[in-house]
Design a protein around this motif. Structure first.
Motif, mmCIF file in Angstrom:
data_model
loop_
_atom_site.group_PDB
_atom_site.id
_atom_site.type_symbol
_atom_site.label_atom_id
_atom_site.label_comp_id
_atom_site.label_asym_id
_atom_site.label_seq_id
_atom_site.Cartn_x
_atom_site.Cartn_y
_atom_site.Cartn_z
ATOM 1 N N SER A 1 4.858 0.069 1.721
ATOM 2 C CA SER A 1 3.374 0.142 1.305
ATOM 3 C C SER A 1 3.052 0.609 0.014
ATOM 4 N N TRP B 73 1.776 -0.932 -3.253
ATOM 5 C CA TRP B 73 0.650 -0.508 -4.174
ATOM 6 C C TRP B 73 1.025 -0.329 -5.540
ATOM 7 N N ARG C 103 -0.801 -2.260 -8.829
ATOM 8 C CA ARG C 103 -1.432 -1.592 -9.829
ATOM 9 C C ARG C 103 -0.774 -2.130 -11.227
#
Length: 751
Positions: free
Chosen positions: A731, A735, A739
């Motif tokens: 995860s 992420w 980004r």
């Protein structure tokens, strides 16, 4: 023109999808019975052969495909029934199977038959150790859909290769893959095929511990079929059905691949060969990627990775020893070398510095799941590297990256190491005895300089010596390196470092190192004894030597100009010639073995039986039913893997004990179903004969019970921690990637 090529590729994908879907729907066809025979019908047709009563059925036709033979036998205490499907012509050509036997105490057996061509004269051959064929209640031959499942898998693999080559060619034509990378691709492919050469046959050679690892794969597949546990920790087929805790103490993670191939229908031999090819290919590409990250030059990285893939000790582990765990661990050793090198040489202020630890995390996790002994050696060498480079070790960012690495490895692999340590702590096993023995089989100095490695038979010096060596190519480069230094040329720090570690690990692998003295020391001696054989240090030595060779070639390239081509050419040529001689000897000097049915290879091949309970003599184990004390009645006995269901009645006023054909490992539970009585049956503290599991049946108990191995709640907690850790890591990675994509998108919009 470009769009037309894209359209053609899309059409190719659509055609592949349609073909795969058409074949997919045939994978669920209903089984059809093609032949049946009963033991009662064999009377008067038996013949005596070599002291056995044999029978050959009438012939019948078999079309190409995979068939399954299922036998039902009346339980006996002294008779064995063997069955095999044969063809009147050459064995192991059109009809491939080894047959299988029902041993005394057994009641059923099944095995697959692989038919490659239409056969009109197939027949069933039966052999009885007694004179009563009537114990064979029935033998049925079914045509299954396993052949279609195997064909679908092969087709998907071929489609994947075809698509890869189409994309690869397109990228070459567009200039995205330069000549250097093409040479790397074909060079590694050649190295992989040379290394895999002994298994490019329809047979294989039986070496070292291969029967144990075949058992691990086959009985893992049986456990998956039985749906007893996941992950599998206790395999119930071993040792005449008593079970063996190999999955608790020896990582099986990568063996799920060949086990799943067997579930599709592939024979044990074919599944293992496909597994070996996958490991060989993976090892080659991991080595190249890691070495390239270190030396940052394609040809040096290619030469180093070829020296590693074709290293004599690596090939020795594949084909001479059959050391599945060790060659699996060797596949991932370059990841450790790469991660440690980058952590200690890259700029600690760079944005990518935190990523380097993932090489160590992946490498150490994979090694831990492959081979515990290699994990121990790797940890020692990493600690040694940290100590030698202590100034950089204690840089704030480097130190915390190392701590994070240790923490992540422990969390991700907690599902494996915590149950292992817990089980070692609550019981005693045979491996404590093995550790107390003297260490033997250190490498002979004469054998290490043998230029043409062969299959070998022992550490004999030169003649027929086992190929436990760094290889002719690495030896040549070490000699050139010495001459280079004598002439006054300086070497880079990395080259010197890996040269020193290579020499140290080679020295540790020899018979001349005082291992038996070290074995007597407290704590350190326990670690030394667990290695069993000093020559195991040749595994890290092979990886370190290959990386040293890559760095040394870079040194010569930077200072020697055109001489690098001569040096690289000679070293690669020596590696190829040595490996070709070695694999040729493995392929043709060992007796060929055709193994299609795991049911035919027995269940007692546990080598030294390190994970047997202390005091167990595997030679005394045999197939048997429950054994009850006087006054204890039982019926309705059913056994499936490590699960037993049985109806018991205690007719006495006291506790009576029931011994079950299960190795009495901790973790078994008794579950009451419909018993009548004040107390529930429970596992007895004292084990029965041969360490069999004993059940204490309370007075007056009357009912059905189920015994199964459930482990402990701690095991499930460890599994939850590992799953949660992996989810958090994935995860966070996703992420971070999202980004980064958004940030790059904003920059492009600004431009």
């Amino acid at each position: 023109m470009f769009s037309k090529k894209i359209d053609r590729f899309k059409l190719l994908l659509i055609a592949e999808l349609i073909m795969a879907l058409l074949l997919f729907f045939t994978c669920f066809q209903k089984e059809t019975k093609v032949f049946t025979i009963f033991g009662d019908d064999m009377g008067g047709q038996m013949t005596e052969t070599d002291g056995y009563e044999t029978f050959s059925s009438e012939t019948f036709e078999l079309l190409p495909g995979v068939y399954q033979v299922r036998m039902e036998v009346s339980e006996t205490e002294d008779q064995t029934v063997f069955a095999q499907v044969r063809w009147e012509q050459a064995p192991f050509k059109a009809v491939r199977n080894n047959g299988a036997a029902v041993l005394p105490g057994g009641t059923s057996q099944k095995f697959n038959v692989y038919v490659l061509d239409k056969v009109q004269t197939a027949y069933v051959y039966c052999r009885f150790s007694g004179s009563d064929p009537g114990i064979l209640r029935s033998l049925n031959v079914y045509r299954t859909s396993m052949g279609n499942r195997m064909l679908l898998f092969i087709l998907l693999v071929l489609f994947g290769l075809l698509d890869f080559m189409v994309i690869f060619r397109k990228r070459i034509l567009s200039g995205k893959i330069i000549m250097k990378k093409q040479i790397v691709f074909w060079g590694l492919t050649a190295g992989i095929m040379i290394s895999f050469f002994p298994y490019l046959t329809d047979y294989f050679s039986w070496g070292g511990d291969i029967d144990y690892h075949f058992g691990r794969i086959a009985f893992l597949e049986a456990s998956l079929q039985q749906k007893m546990q996941f992950p599998v920790r206790m395999q119930g087929t071993w040792l005449y059905g008593h079970g063996y805790a190999t999955s608790l103490f020896y990582g099986d993670l990568f063996l799920y691949f060949p086990a799943c191939l067997m579930l599709l229908g592939f024979s044990i031999m074919t599944a293992y060969k496909m597994f070996v090819f996958a490991v060989t290919a993976l090892g080659a590409w991991i080595a190249y990627h890691c070495f390239y990250r270190c030396v940052k030059e394609e040809y040096a990285a290619l030469a180093g990775s070829l020296l590693y893939v074709l290293a004599p000790y690596r090939i020795f582990n594949f084909y001479n020893r059959g050391a599945t765990g060790e060659y699996l661990a060797m596949t991932f050793l370059p990841l450790i070398c790469c991660g440690m090198y980058l952590l200690y040489t890259e700029d600690i202020n760079s944005l990518s510095y935190n990523k380097h630890k993932w090489y160590i995390v992946l490498g150490m996790s994979a090694i831990l799941q492959s081979h515990l002994i290699t994990s121990e050696m790797t940890a020692v060498l990493m600690a040694l590297g940290c100590a030698l480079c202590w100034r950089k070790t204690f840089r704030r960012r480097t130190f915390f990256q190392l701590l994070e690495t240790v923490g992540i490895v422990l969390l991700v692999n907690m599902w494996f190491w915590l149950p292992l340590l817990y089980m070692i702590g609550i019981d005693t096993y045979q491996f404590q005895t093995v550790i107390q023995e003297e260490m033997v089989n250190g490498t002979e100095l004469a054998g290490m300089v043998q230029l043409l490695p062969n299959k070998g038979s022992a550490q004999t010096g030169m003649w027929q010596c086992e190929p436990i060596q760094i290889g002719a190519s690495a030896l040549f480069l070490f000699l050139v390196c010495l001459l280079w230094r004598i002439k006054g040329h300086r070497m880079g720090a990395a080259c010197r470092f890996f040269a020193v570690l290579s020499v140290v690990t080679v020295a540790l692998s020899t018979k001349y190192f005082p291992w038996n003295f070290i074995r007597k020391l407290p704590l350190i001696g326990y670690f030394a004894g667990s290695l069993q054989f000093p020559f195991r240090w040749m595994a890290p030595a092979a990886a370190l030597t290959a990386l040293f060779c890559a760095f040394f070639m870079m040194e010569v390239r930077e200072r020697g100009g055109a001489r690098i081509k001569i040096l690289a050419g000679i070293s690669v040529l020596l590696a190829i010639m040595s490996a070709v001689y070695h694999v040729n000897d493995c392929a043709f000097q060992a007796p060929p073995l055709y193994l299609y049915n795991a049911e035919n290879m027995g269940t007692v091949g546990v080598v030294n039986g390190e994970w047997l309970l202390a005091g167990t003599d595997k030679g005394e184990l045999h197939d048997h039913g429950p054994v009850a004390e006087e006054g204890l009645l039982w019926q309705g006995y059913e056994k499936k893997g490590t699960d037993i269901t049985i109806f018991v009645e205690n007719t006495t006023a006291g506790i009576r004990y029931l011994e079950l054909p299960l190795m009495g490992y901790k973790g078994y539970k008794v579950k009451e179903y419909d018993g009548i009585g004040q107390n529930c049956p429970d596992i007895a503290e004292e084990r029965g004969d041969h360490n069999d599991l004993r059940i204490a049946i309370p007075a007056g108990y009357n009912g059905k019970i189920k015994v199964s191995w459930d482990g402990f709640a701690l095991f499930h907690a460890a599994e939850a921690v590992s799953i949660a850790s992996i989810v958090i890591i994935l995860s966070r990675s996703w992420w971070t990637w999202r980004r980064k994509v958004k940030f790059e998108s904003k920059l492009s919009n600004i431009d």
